[in-house]
Design an enzyme around this catalytic site. Structure first.
Site, PDB file in Angstrom:
ATOM      1  N   ASP A 162       0.848  -1.191   0.000  1.00  0.00           N
ATOM      2  CA  ASP A 162       0.000   0.000   0.000  1.00  0.00           C
ATOM      3  C   ASP A 162       0.883   1.240   0.000  1.00  0.00           C
ATOM      4  OD1 ASP A 162       0.723  -0.459   2.802  1.00  0.00           O
ATOM      5  OD2 ASP A 162      -0.683   1.163   3.264  1.00  0.00           O
ATOM      6  N   GLU A 218      -0.018  -0.613   5.782  1.00  0.00           N
ATOM      7  CA  GLU A 218       0.986   0.004   6.654  1.00  0.00           C
ATOM      8  C   GLU A 218       0.831   1.515   6.719  1.00  0.00           C
ATOM      9  OE1 GLU A 218       4.672   1.904   7.956  1.00  0.00           O
ATOM     10  OE2 GLU A 218       3.725   2.072   5.984  1.00  0.00           O
TER      11      GLU A 218
END
Length: 479
Positions: free
Chosen positions: A96, A158
């Site tokens: 991500d 994250e």
């Protein structure tokens, strides 16, 4: 420096893989994998996760799956079990990315990999898709005959700090158990300077609200006596730093010094894009201020915009604060100290509300052990110079969870990032030579770790003593 035959062979293989590495990164950057469905379609993260799973299966990891975590994101886990008696290495990364922010500020399209002046541009090109490509290229260079066990975990949220992988690890500790953990989420102090990140600052985030009036009042009729909430907030925020820019929260020491490599002022001026003639803040060295001392930052203020503002006294004002804390400070203690400071310095008895958003513990890695020795040798062989060390101002919550869950594992933070990458900002980029050198170093490490005198920590009694400060807690957003 003349390579030994194994280094020369792997160097040649990694170099030959760099065109594929560029194609890999172009595909990864094209996924708009922001783990926030309010901004980007969830399908983008799912496509990125599936690509990562397929790529590492193709690189020789045999047990591959997408695992849903408590925050709804998918963690990619791919593994190849260790031969009998050999260690297992965990490779961490995340797929991500941050939103592109102001797309108009980008010189190239953020979701297309573009080459300019020898660098590769695109959102996530460094943080952290460049590190995914580092892991992938290293494994491809080694081929299917790995001398040890390898597990790859790619986090899917994250950047959103929603604790999905952290809680998944706590609930499924055996899936990622390893003797050494390579956290590919950091980088070098400068291009071409191999670097271990040994400390991470923790953080405390709060939202502060001041209220003084039942509603806006005309500044001409009431200004001068009516308590202005925005003026009160400005005065309160100003109390958090002194004239030199040192953080001034009672109970938090501000005289600690950084014992390791220093950060030259001239280099920091350039890396931080400080405007000409503007002074740096704080009484310590740059390294002291970044890595050894607490730092308070105002992240945002709710106040009327200049355009469209009226001649009115504000009844309410709000600010979001971020307090970074170095190893040795418990985040709960830091939160208590910050609250006490805000309460003691609120002017005019304004109504004060403090909302705790999140907090995270600092982290300090161990510095000895067979994995560290093997990685130091691998970095030196790849770069042609010894590795150095640094701290990092950012927080990586997974490190604390890994340290708590696998206390005997060596944890090493490194990667392809360096200051000119501009991670989290428009025009993020990566130097492809860093991908190449770091992939070679990781391949050399995986090839030599077992032959460097490894013995299981379980049988030898050896421990890295990954240091989490006394009383510290695992990073966790308050529920």
């Amino acid at each position: 420096m003349i390579d030994d035959p194994r280094t020369a062979d792997l160097r040649e293989k990694v170099a030959a893989l760099m065109p594929q590495a560029k194609r890999d990164l172009a595909q990864l950057v094209s996924f708009r994998s922001v783990a926030d469905a309010r901004q980007f379609p969830a399908e983008e993260c799912e496509r990125a996760a599936q690509w990562v799973a397929d790529a590492f299966a193709g690189a020789g990891l045999t047990k591959v799956g997408l695992h849903e975590t408590p925050d709804g994101s998918k963690a990619v886990i791919a593994a190849r079990p260790a031969p009998h008696g050999a260690p297992t290495v965990l490779l961490y990364c995340h797929y991500d990315v941050q939103p592109p922010m102001d797309e108009a500020a980008w010189r190239t399209p953020p979701w297309e990999l573009a080459e300019k002046e020898g660098r590769w541009y695109g959102r996530g090109s460094a943080d952290c898709k460049g590190n995914i490509v580092m892991h992938l290229t290293a494994l491809r260079a080694l081929g299917p005959d790995l001398p040890l066990g390898v597990t790859l975990v790619a986090d899917g949220s994250e950047e959103q700090c929603t604790d999905g992988l952290e809680r998944f690890v706590e609930a499924n500790p055996d899936l990622l158990r390893a003797d050494a953990i390579v956290v590919g989420e950091s980088g070098n102090v400068a291009v071409g300077v191999p670097t271990f990140t040994e400390t991470l600052r923790g953080s405390v985030n709060v939202v502060v609200t001041l209220e003084t009036l039942a509603g806006p009042m005309h500044s001409g009729m009431f200004g001068g006596a009516a308590p202005d909430a925005l003026a009160a907030l400005i005065q309160l925020l100003a109390s958090l730093r002194d004239k030199r820019g040192n953080t001034t929260i009672a109970g938090l020491r501000t005289d600690q010094v950084w014992p390791g490599v220093q950060y030259p002022c001239e280099q920091f001026h350039a890396d931080a894009r400080v405007l000409g003639g503007v002074e740096l803040t704080g009484d310590g060295t740059v390294a002291d201020m970044l890595w050894a001392r607490p730092a308070l930052t105002v992240l945002g203020i709710d106040a009327p915009a200049v355009a469209g503002s009226a001649a009115a006294i504000q009844p309410i004002a709000r600010a979001r604060l971020n307090l970074r804390i170095p190893p040795g400070i418990d985040p709960r203690y830091a939160h208590t100290a910050l609250v006490a400071h805000l309460e003691a310095n609120t002017p005019w008895q304004a109504k004060l509300t403090i909302e705790l958003e999140s907090f995270g513990a600092p982290f300090e890695s161990g510095t000895g052990g067979p994995a560290r020795a093997a990685m130091e040798a691998a970095l030196a062989a790849s770069y042609g110079r010894p590795a150095t060390t640094q701290g990092q101002g950012g927080s990586i919550p997974q490190c604390n969870v890994f340290a708590d869950t696998y206390p005997d594992a060596e944890i090493m933070l490194l990667g392809v990032e360096e200051p000119t990458c501009l991670i989290h900002a428009p025009n993020e980029s990566v130097d492809p030579k860093e991908i190449e050198r770091m992939a070679l170093a990781e391949a050399l490490f995986l090839a030599t770790y077992r032959s460097q005198g490894y013995s299981s920590v379980a049988s030898s009694g050896w421990s890295t003593r990954n240091s989490v400060p006394a009383g510290a807690i695992s990073t966790r957003r308050p529920k």
